[in-house]
Design a protein around this motif. Sequence first.
Motif: not given
Length: 245
Positions: A90-116
């Motif tokens: 589900n994207t908008n005209d710019s190509g970015s996702s238009a569905t924005i009200n859902r949270p993410w279940d992120f599980h990142f490691p604490s060692s992370l120094k750079k995130l993109s």
Amino acid sequence: MDTCSFFDMDADESILITEDTKLENLILLYKPVLSYSKDTDHIFERFPNLQYLTFELKESWDYSTEQYWFPKLDFLTELEELTVFFESSNTNDSGSSATINRPWDFHFPSSLKKLSLVDFPLTSNSLSTIARLPNLEKLLLYRTIIHGEEWNMGEEDTFENLKCLKLRQVTLSKWEVGEESFPKLKKLELERCRKLVEIPPSFRDIWPLKIIKLVESPQLEDSAMKIKEYAEDMRGGDELQVIVI
């Protein structure tokens, strides 16, 4: 799925990965494409010593938790750099996702120094999860839609060791930053954040800040210069550089 394969560019052949295979010496993995199934939920457990990881994530919704699915990465205790591209149905005209009200279940490691994160829709709760990464030094958000177009950073949203923050084409119109939100920030880069009309004045109180870079964001020049003038007066002439492109 009992097996999968990756292409070895040095050997010019595919590497077959069976269900029980572990590549414990692999430190870099570039751009596999994932979508949710029971077979992909723990896929990165096969590469326990990854240090650099880039992958593409196709939109997947976990109805059991009412969250976007995201692979578990917190066990990757050696991981330093992570880049993830999100592809939404589900994207908008710019190509970015238009569905924005859902949270993410992120599980990142604490060692992370750079995130993109590229093309990710994010909520305030998702951003708070990222802020709690204790060793994160560089955060890049590209073509990001923030729910409600507001990022209100409370006391719990402290990026303790962040030194560089880059926002590119982020749909952000209101941004509130506390005095302790970025205690070690050295560089702030804003590119084509056209809905943002002002850089929060509290950036003037971030003493380590040395560079504010604006790319195709002329509406932010005035607030950037005010931050520069105030900071230099308070620091006794210690220069804060404003770069406008």
